[in-house]
Design a protein around this motif. Structure first.
Motif, PDB file in Angstrom:
ATOM      1  N   GLU A   1      -1.799  -6.201 -11.469  1.00 17.46           N
ATOM      2  CA  GLU A   1      -1.918  -4.974 -12.299  1.00 17.46           C
ATOM      3  C   GLU A   1      -0.460  -4.693 -12.994  1.00 17.46           C
ATOM      4  O   GLU A   1      -0.829  -3.990 -14.137  1.00 17.46           O
ATOM      5  N   ILE A   2       0.566  -4.817 -12.373  1.00 12.08           N
ATOM      6  CA  ILE A   2       1.760  -4.502 -13.171  1.00 12.08           C
ATOM      7  C   ILE A   2       1.899  -5.146 -14.258  1.00 12.08           C
ATOM      8  O   ILE A   2       2.324  -4.923 -15.324  1.00 12.08           O
TER       9      ILE A   2
ATOM     10  N   ARG B   1       0.660  -8.772   3.608  1.00 16.09           N
ATOM     11  CA  ARG B   1      -0.401  -8.922   3.232  1.00 16.09           C
ATOM     12  C   ARG B   1      -0.514  -9.577   1.523  1.00 16.09           C
ATOM     13  O   ARG B   1      -0.438  -8.837   0.698  1.00 16.09           O
ATOM     14  N   LYS B   2      -0.524 -10.827   1.726  1.00 12.33           N
ATOM     15  CA  LYS B   2      -0.287 -11.382   0.304  1.00 12.33           C
ATOM     16  C   LYS B   2      -1.295 -11.185  -0.587  1.00 12.33           C
ATOM     17  O   LYS B   2      -1.013 -11.035  -1.844  1.00 12.33           O
ATOM     18  N   ASP B   3      -2.558 -11.008  -0.277  1.00 13.97           N
ATOM     19  CA  ASP B   3      -3.641 -10.688  -1.242  1.00 13.97           C
ATOM     20  C   ASP B   3      -3.444  -9.068  -1.758  1.00 13.97           C
ATOM     21  O   ASP B   3      -3.660  -9.059  -3.011  1.00 13.97           O
ATOM     22  N   ARG B   4      -3.006  -8.408  -1.100  1.00 14.31           N
ATOM     23  CA  ARG B   4      -2.544  -7.081  -1.735  1.00 14.31           C
ATOM     24  C   ARG B   4      -1.311  -7.101  -2.721  1.00 14.31           C
ATOM     25  O   ARG B   4      -1.507  -6.385  -3.716  1.00 14.31           O
ATOM     26  N   LEU B   5      -0.276  -7.836  -2.427  1.00 10.48           N
ATOM     27  CA  LEU B   5       0.629  -8.219  -3.382  1.00 10.48           C
ATOM     28  C   LEU B   5       0.151  -8.781  -4.538  1.00 10.48           C
ATOM     29  O   LEU B   5       0.556  -8.278  -5.575  1.00 10.48           O
ATOM     30  N   GLN B   6      -0.597  -9.728  -4.520  1.00 11.68           N
ATOM     31  CA  GLN B   6      -1.040 -10.475  -5.590  1.00 11.68           C
ATOM     32  C   GLN B   6      -1.696  -9.560  -6.313  1.00 11.68           C
ATOM     33  O   GLN B   6      -1.764  -9.532  -7.696  1.00 11.68           O
ATOM     34  N   GLN B   7      -2.696  -8.608  -5.980  1.00 13.52           N
ATOM     35  CA  GLN B   7      -3.380  -7.818  -6.691  1.00 13.52           C
ATOM     36  C   GLN B   7      -2.575  -6.739  -7.573  1.00 13.52           C
ATOM     37  O   GLN B   7      -2.597  -6.277  -8.664  1.00 13.52           O
TER      38      GLN B   7
ATOM     39  N   SER C   1       0.769  -1.101   0.086  1.00 14.90           N
ATOM     40  CA  SER C   1       0.029   0.062   0.086  1.00 14.90           C
ATOM     41  C   SER C   1       0.913   1.317  -0.005  1.00 14.90           C
ATOM     42  O   SER C   1       2.152   1.266   0.166  1.00 14.90           O
ATOM     43  N   GLY C   2       0.373   2.235  -0.227  1.00 15.70           N
ATOM     44  CA  GLY C   2       0.847   3.758   0.076  1.00 15.70           C
ATOM     45  C   GLY C   2       2.154   3.981  -0.622  1.00 15.70           C
ATOM     46  O   GLY C   2       2.149   3.829  -1.846  1.00 15.70           O
ATOM     47  N   ILE C   3       3.131   4.430  -0.171  1.00 18.02           N
ATOM     48  CA  ILE C   3       4.397   4.678  -0.856  1.00 18.02           C
ATOM     49  C   ILE C   3       4.991   3.339  -1.711  1.00 18.02           C
ATOM     50  O   ILE C   3       5.351   3.618  -2.669  1.00 18.02           O
ATOM     51  N   GLY C   4       4.950   2.381  -0.840  1.00 17.30           N
ATOM     52  CA  GLY C   4       5.703   1.242  -1.542  1.00 17.30           C
ATOM     53  C   GLY C   4       4.861   0.798  -2.987  1.00 17.30           C
ATOM     54  O   GLY C   4       5.451   0.376  -3.784  1.00 17.30           O
ATOM     55  N   ALA C   5       3.533   0.646  -2.760  1.00 19.37           N
ATOM     56  CA  ALA C   5       2.696   0.513  -4.056  1.00 19.37           C
ATOM     57  C   ALA C   5       2.891   1.385  -5.137  1.00 19.37           C
ATOM     58  O   ALA C   5       2.933   1.058  -6.254  1.00 19.37           O
ATOM     59  N   ALA C   6       2.751   2.742  -4.678  1.00 21.36           N
ATOM     60  CA  ALA C   6       2.733   3.786  -5.730  1.00 21.36           C
ATOM     61  C   ALA C   6       4.262   3.612  -6.383  1.00 21.36           C
ATOM     62  O   ALA C   6       4.385   3.852  -7.751  1.00 21.36           O
TER      63      ALA C   6
ATOM     64  N   ASN D   1       6.389  -7.622 -15.429  1.00 24.02           N
ATOM     65  CA  ASN D   1       7.758  -7.192 -14.654  1.00 24.02           C
ATOM     66  C   ASN D   1       7.457  -6.966 -13.066  1.00 24.02           C
ATOM     67  O   ASN D   1       8.452  -6.226 -12.525  1.00 24.02           O
ATOM     68  N   ALA D   2       6.446  -7.742 -12.589  1.00 25.47           N
ATOM     69  CA  ALA D   2       6.481  -7.737 -11.238  1.00 25.47           C
ATOM     70  C   ALA D   2       6.420  -9.106 -10.736  1.00 25.47           C
ATOM     71  O   ALA D   2       6.028 -10.053 -11.295  1.00 25.47           O
ATOM     72  N   ALA D   3       7.241  -9.299  -9.626  1.00 28.20           N
ATOM     73  CA  ALA D   3       7.230 -10.751  -8.718  1.00 28.20           C
ATOM     74  C   ALA D   3       6.887 -10.126  -7.197  1.00 28.20           C
ATOM     75  O   ALA D   3       7.176  -8.936  -6.859  1.00 28.20           O
ATOM     76  N   TYR D   4       6.161 -11.051  -6.402  1.00 28.43           N
ATOM     77  CA  TYR D   4       5.978 -10.871  -5.118  1.00 28.43           C
ATOM     78  C   TYR D   4       6.323 -12.110  -4.127  1.00 28.43           C
ATOM     79  O   TYR D   4       6.326 -13.088  -4.698  1.00 28.43           O
ATOM     80  N   LEU D   5       6.549 -11.854  -3.051  1.00 28.98           N
ATOM     81  CA  LEU D   5       6.741 -12.667  -1.918  1.00 28.98           C
ATOM     82  C   LEU D   5       6.315 -12.154  -0.453  1.00 28.98           C
ATOM     83  O   LEU D   5       6.616 -11.125  -0.127  1.00 28.98           O
ATOM     84  N   ALA D   6       5.095 -12.641  -0.021  1.00 26.78           N
ATOM     85  CA  ALA D   6       4.550 -12.461   1.293  1.00 26.78           C
ATOM     86  C   ALA D   6       5.603 -12.605   2.265  1.00 26.78           C
ATOM     87  O   ALA D   6       6.150 -13.674   2.449  1.00 26.78           O
ATOM     88  N   SER D   7       6.024 -11.452   2.987  1.00 20.90           N
ATOM     89  CA  SER D   7       7.309 -11.970   3.671  1.00 20.90           C
ATOM     90  C   SER D   7       7.432 -10.674   4.779  1.00 20.90           C
ATOM     91  O   SER D   7       6.721  -9.585   4.518  1.00 20.90           O
TER      92      SER D   7
END
Length: 245
Positions: free
Chosen positions: A49-50, A39-45, A16-21, A53-59
């Protein structure tokens, strides 16, 4: 934009916030982003969207093994790591006399140890390749004394002093690792959600609602710092509303 395309950027506090922007802005300019948050669900979303060029890890930044796994994911998915944006943080403000020790320790764990864990995970890569860029979110509170928020201010003073000392070490050791400390003022994020309900919180929320800036202004500052030529180090950037004292 110069010096952005195909750079691999790790971002903590990305849900969220600065990181997501920041993730969205960097990806829009051709960077590859590796997203970390609890928050895995937020990262997935956000990753959906990106796009590719995006990867994520709930961490969790308080766990060094999680930050090592994030670095490993970046290398596995994109082959390298160019930039760390250590952005995760909390601000459950209170006066010291309230003795909210659990809140103090949580801020130390996330705002200080979280930054150190992320740095410890990427430094072997940066040292081996003789280049890299570490960007840390401090705060305007990291530049002055803040009654009613002493521990938070202390954590943000820590990252300011630590990163500046590390910058000097990098110069001495000729490792070519750039550093940037960001000092946000009133930015409309979820940071205020970590403050317990009180009259002071209501006043701060009203101020943020009235004059606060959108997270994109910080994302643009991160973009600016990364985009500079490799021999340019943008060490410190303070960004706040023109109406913030």
């Amino acid at each position: 934009m110069q010096n952005i395309e195909n750079k691999v950027v790790l971002i903590t506090g990305a849900s969220s916030g600065i990181g997501a922007a920041t993730a969205k802005v960097l990806a829009a300019h051709g960077a590859k982003v590796v997203l970390s948050a609890r928050r895995k669900d937020r990262l997935q979303q956000l990753a959906a969207e990106i796009g590719e060029n995006a990867a994520y890890l709930a961490s969790d930044v308080t766990r060094l093994d999680d930050m090592k796994a994030l670095t490993a994911l970046a290398k596995e998915r994109f082959g390298k790591v160019d930039v760390l944006f250590a952005n995760a943080g909390i601000m459950p403000g209170s006066s010291m006399s309230e003795r909210k020790v659990n809140d103090w320790m949580a801020m130390i764990d996330i705002n200080i140890k979280g930054v150190l864990n992320a740095m410890a995970a990427v430094l072997p890569e940066f040292l081996a390749q003789k280049r890299g860029h570490i960007i840390v979110t401090s705060s305007i509170a990291g530049t002055k004394s803040v009654p009613g928020n002493a521990v938070y201010a202390g954590t943000k003073h820590f990252v300011r002093a630590m990163l500046d000392s590390f910058r000097t070490e990098s110069v001495m050791e000729n490792t070519n690792i750039r550093t940037t400390t960001i000092y946000p003022g009133a930015i409309k994020t979820e940071l205020l959600d970590t403050i317990a309900p009180s009259e002071t919180k209501s006043q701060v929320e009203a101020f943020y609602q009235r004059v606060g800036l959108e997270p994109d202004v910080i994302a643009d500052a991160v973009l600016y710092a990364i985009a500079q030529p490799d021999n340019v180090d943008v060490s410190d950037l303070a960004i706040r509303p023109s109406r913030e004292g």
